[in-house]
Design a protein around this motif. Structure first.
Motif, PDB file in Angstrom:
ATOM      1  N   TYR A 293       1.489   9.246  -3.846  1.00  0.00           N
ATOM      2  CA  TYR A 293       1.655   8.646  -2.490  1.00  0.00           C
ATOM      3  C   TYR A 293       0.505   7.991  -2.887  1.00  0.00           C
ATOM      4  N   VAL A 294      -0.823   9.084  -2.925  1.00  0.00           N
ATOM      5  CA  VAL A 294      -2.226   7.618  -3.247  1.00  0.00           C
ATOM      6  C   VAL A 294      -1.940   6.298  -3.631  1.00  0.00           C
ATOM      7  N   ARG A 295      -1.248   6.798  -5.498  1.00  0.00           N
ATOM      8  CA  ARG A 295      -1.152   5.627  -5.773  1.00  0.00           C
ATOM      9  C   ARG A 295      -0.436   4.236  -5.437  1.00  0.00           C
ATOM     10  N   ALA A 296       0.636   4.326  -5.152  1.00  0.00           N
ATOM     11  CA  ALA A 296       1.024   3.896  -4.068  1.00  0.00           C
ATOM     12  C   ALA A 296       0.195   3.272  -2.491  1.00  0.00           C
ATOM     13  N   ALA A 297      -0.324   4.041  -1.730  1.00  0.00           N
ATOM     14  CA  ALA A 297      -1.447   3.141  -1.672  1.00  0.00           C
ATOM     15  C   ALA A 297      -1.920   1.714  -1.756  1.00  0.00           C
ATOM     16  N   ARG A 298      -2.580   2.365  -2.843  1.00  0.00           N
ATOM     17  CA  ARG A 298      -3.290   1.649  -3.623  1.00  0.00           C
ATOM     18  C   ARG A 298      -2.614   0.606  -4.268  1.00  0.00           C
ATOM     19  N   ASP A 299      -1.778   0.275  -4.737  1.00  0.00           N
ATOM     20  CA  ASP A 299      -1.072  -0.201  -4.827  1.00  0.00           C
ATOM     21  C   ASP A 299      -0.639  -1.815  -3.866  1.00  0.00           C
ATOM     22  N   TYR A 300      -0.042  -0.391  -2.652  1.00  0.00           N
ATOM     23  CA  TYR A 300       0.270  -1.691  -1.567  1.00  0.00           C
ATOM     24  C   TYR A 300      -1.332  -2.039  -0.421  1.00  0.00           C
ATOM     25  N   MET A 301      -2.386  -1.805  -0.558  1.00  0.00           N
ATOM     26  CA  MET A 301      -3.413  -2.451  -0.902  1.00  0.00           C
ATOM     27  C   MET A 301      -4.097  -3.173  -1.249  1.00  0.00           C
ATOM     28  N   ASP A 302      -3.887  -3.433  -3.099  1.00  0.00           N
ATOM     29  CA  ASP A 302      -4.135  -4.605  -3.729  1.00  0.00           C
ATOM     30  C   ASP A 302      -3.501  -5.433  -3.299  1.00  0.00           C
ATOM     31  N   ALA A 303      -2.000  -5.422  -3.200  1.00  0.00           N
ATOM     32  CA  ALA A 303      -1.254  -6.408  -2.598  1.00  0.00           C
ATOM     33  C   ALA A 303      -1.342  -6.898  -1.367  1.00  0.00           C
ATOM     34  N   MET A 304      -1.890  -6.207  -0.273  1.00  0.00           N
ATOM     35  CA  MET A 304      -2.537  -6.840   0.846  1.00  0.00           C
ATOM     36  C   MET A 304      -3.500  -7.628   0.739  1.00  0.00           C
ATOM     37  N   GLU A 305      -4.525  -6.995   0.218  1.00  0.00           N
ATOM     38  CA  GLU A 305      -5.979  -7.271   0.135  1.00  0.00           C
ATOM     39  C   GLU A 305      -6.399  -8.380  -0.389  1.00  0.00           C
ATOM     40  N   TYR A 306      -5.646  -8.472  -2.047  1.00  0.00           N
ATOM     41  CA  TYR A 306      -5.907  -8.669  -2.791  1.00  0.00           C
ATOM     42  C   TYR A 306      -5.021  -9.811  -3.188  1.00  0.00           C
ATOM     43  N   GLY A 307      -3.505  -9.877  -2.880  1.00  0.00           N
ATOM     44  CA  GLY A 307      -2.293 -10.630  -3.360  1.00  0.00           C
ATOM     45  C   GLY A 307      -1.805  -9.892  -4.839  1.00  0.00           C
ATOM     46  N   ARG A 308      -2.233  -8.832  -4.943  1.00  0.00           N
ATOM     47  CA  ARG A 308      -1.793  -8.335  -6.121  1.00  0.00           C
ATOM     48  C   ARG A 308      -0.063  -7.751  -6.493  1.00  0.00           C
ATOM     49  N   ASP A 309       0.471  -8.799  -6.955  1.00  0.00           N
ATOM     50  CA  ASP A 309       2.318  -8.791  -6.881  1.00  0.00           C
ATOM     51  C   ASP A 309       2.635  -8.073  -5.450  1.00  0.00           C
ATOM     52  N   ARG A 310       1.981  -9.364  -4.595  1.00  0.00           N
ATOM     53  CA  ARG A 310       2.358  -9.183  -3.228  1.00  0.00           C
ATOM     54  C   ARG A 310       3.860  -9.916  -2.820  1.00  0.00           C
ATOM     55  N   ASP A 311       4.433 -10.962  -3.458  1.00  0.00           N
ATOM     56  CA  ASP A 311       5.532 -11.161  -3.265  1.00  0.00           C
ATOM     57  C   ASP A 311       6.701  -9.528  -3.825  1.00  0.00           C
ATOM     58  N   ALA A 312       6.631  -9.196  -4.682  1.00  0.00           N
ATOM     59  CA  ALA A 312       7.495  -7.899  -5.109  1.00  0.00           C
ATOM     60  C   ALA A 312       6.883  -7.313  -3.908  1.00  0.00           C
ATOM     61  N   VAL A 313       6.078  -6.376  -4.103  1.00  0.00           N
ATOM     62  CA  VAL A 313       5.965  -5.663  -2.617  1.00  0.00           C
ATOM     63  C   VAL A 313       6.265  -5.720  -0.423  1.00  0.00           C
TER      64      VAL A 313
ATOM     65  N   VAL B 138      -3.630   1.549   4.840  1.00  0.00           N
ATOM     66  CA  VAL B 138      -3.787   2.884   4.628  1.00  0.00           C
ATOM     67  C   VAL B 138      -4.979   3.144   3.489  1.00  0.00           C
ATOM     68  N   ALA B 139      -5.847   4.173   3.597  1.00  0.00           N
ATOM     69  CA  ALA B 139      -6.751   4.167   3.639  1.00  0.00           C
ATOM     70  C   ALA B 139      -6.731   4.805   1.863  1.00  0.00           C
ATOM     71  N   ARG B 140      -7.425   4.605   1.195  1.00  0.00           N
ATOM     72  CA  ARG B 140      -7.736   4.030  -0.485  1.00  0.00           C
ATOM     73  C   ARG B 140      -8.235   5.588  -1.572  1.00  0.00           C
ATOM     74  N   ASP B 141      -8.576   6.271  -0.417  1.00  0.00           N
ATOM     75  CA  ASP B 141      -8.856   7.476  -0.466  1.00  0.00           C
ATOM     76  C   ASP B 141      -8.201   8.603  -0.207  1.00  0.00           C
ATOM     77  N   GLY B 142      -6.807   8.511   0.496  1.00  0.00           N
ATOM     78  CA  GLY B 142      -5.794   9.660   0.833  1.00  0.00           C
ATOM     79  C   GLY B 142      -5.966   9.934   2.676  1.00  0.00           C
ATOM     80  N   ARG B 143      -7.896   9.499   2.650  1.00  0.00           N
ATOM     81  CA  ARG B 143      -7.887  10.414   3.849  1.00  0.00           C
ATOM     82  C   ARG B 143      -7.842   9.868   4.947  1.00  0.00           C
TER      83      ARG B 143
END
Length: 258
Positions: free
Chosen positions: A165-185, A208-213
Motif C-alpha cells: 500500500y505505501v509503495r503504491a501511495a508513493r507511486d501515486y504521489m510521484d505521479a501527482m507531484e512530479y508527473g512521473r507516469d502521470r498519464d498511466a496513473v 496520501v502520506a508517503r510514510d503511511g502515517r
C-alpha cells in the motif's frame, strides 16, 4: 480492511466499542493540491460568491452532517467575521444533487472533494474560489482500517499489505507531484472510478502520506469539532485504535532502514 472517512458514524462506532485498527492514511488535505475545492455557482458566467465575505445571505449545500466541509466552512466564515447564522440556508444532499442544485440555482456554495469540482467546472455549473485545504490543512479525509482480528492476529499479512500500500501511495504521489507516469496513473484512476481521464487530468488531488502515517493531531482536532457540535455524544479514545506499526514497518522495508 477498508477505507473509512472520519465521519460521526465512524467515531460513534468506535465509542460503542467496535474494535478497529486505524492503520494507514488514505487521503488528507494538503494546501495547494486543490483536492477539496470551494465551489461557487455561476450566474451569467460569473461566480455568485467571489470571496468569503460574499457568503452572507447565500445558500450552502453540504454532502453530509459532520463532514470536513463543515469545519472548513466554519473557518472560512470566521476569517471574515461571519457565522453559519449569516447564511440564508444550509442543505444536505449527495454530490450529484449538489451539482443539480447549482444548475437549478437552489445552492450557491459547496465544498466538495475532487473529482466533483472538476465535473462541476466541466459542465459550466460552478467555479472554484478556494480550497478546504487552505482552511483545515492536513485534515484526515480517509484512513485504511483493519478489523482487530486481522491487524492483531494476522499481523504478518497486514504488514505485507501495508508495504504494498505505501509503495503504491508513493507511486501515486510521484505521479501527482512530479508527473512521473502521470498519464498511466490517471488512466487507472479513471477506469476504476468510471470517469473521463480528461476530467481527472484537470482535477486537483487529495494527498496520501508517503510514510503511511495517519495524522493523529488533525484527526483529534476533527473529532473535537464533532464532539463540540453534538455529532459525537461519547468521545472515543483514539489512542486505543491508532496503530503505527504497519506504516512504520512498511517504511523500514521500502527504505531499507534497520
Amino acid at each position: 480492511m477498508a477505507s473509512a472517512p472520519p465521519l460521526p458514524s465512524f467515531f460513534n462506532a468506535l465509542a460503542r466499542d467496535i474494535r478497529l485498527v486505524l492503520a494507514l492514511d488514505a487521503s488528507l488535505l494538503t494546501p495547494g493540491n486543490r483536492g477539496y475545492p470551494v465551489l461557487s455557482r455561476l450566474a451569467g458566467g460569473q461566480p455568485v460568491v467571489q470571496s468569503p465575505s460574499d457568503v452572507r445571505g447565500k445558500r450552502v449545500a453540504h454532502p453530509a452532517r459532520g463532514n470536513p466541509a463543515e469545519p472548513a466552512l466554519d473557518r472560512m466564515l470566521d476569517e471574515v467575521g461571519l457565522t453559519v447564522s449569516d447564511l440564508a440556508d444550509v442543505q444536505y444532499m449527495g454530490f450529484p444533487e449538489i451539482l443539480a442544485a447549482f444548475g437549478g440555482g437552489s445552492a450557491d456554495l459547496a465544498i466538495v472533494p475532487e473529482p466533483w469540482g472538476a465535473i462541476a467546472e466541466d459542465r459550466g455549473l460552478a467555479a472554484r474560489i478556494g480550497d478546504a485545504g487552505d482552511y483545515i490543512p492536513n485534515y484526515e479525509i480517509a484512513m485504511i482500517v483493519f478489523a482487530e482480528k486481522f491487524g492483531h492476529q494476522q499481523s504478518d499479512v497486514a504488514r505485507r499489505f501495508a508495504v504494498g500500500y505505501v509503495r503504491a501511495a508513493r507511486d501515486y504521489m510521484d505521479a501527482m507531484e512530479y508527473g512521473r507516469d502521470r498519464d498511466a496513473v490517471i488512466a487507472l484512476l479513471a477506469e476504476s472510478a468510471n470517469i473521463s481521464p480528461q476530467i481527472l487530468s484537470k482535477a486537483g488531488y487529495l494527498a496520501v502520506a508517503r510514510d503511511g502515517r495517519i495524522n493523529s493531531q488533525t484527526l483529534t482536532t476533527f473529532l473535537n469539532w464533532q464532539v463540540e457540535h453534538g455529532y459525537v455524544p461519547q468521545r472515543p479514545n483514539l489512542d486505543e485504535f491508532l496503530d503505527y506499526q504497519f506504516a512504520d514497518d512498511a517504511v523500514r522495508t521500502l527504505d531499507g532502514a534497520p
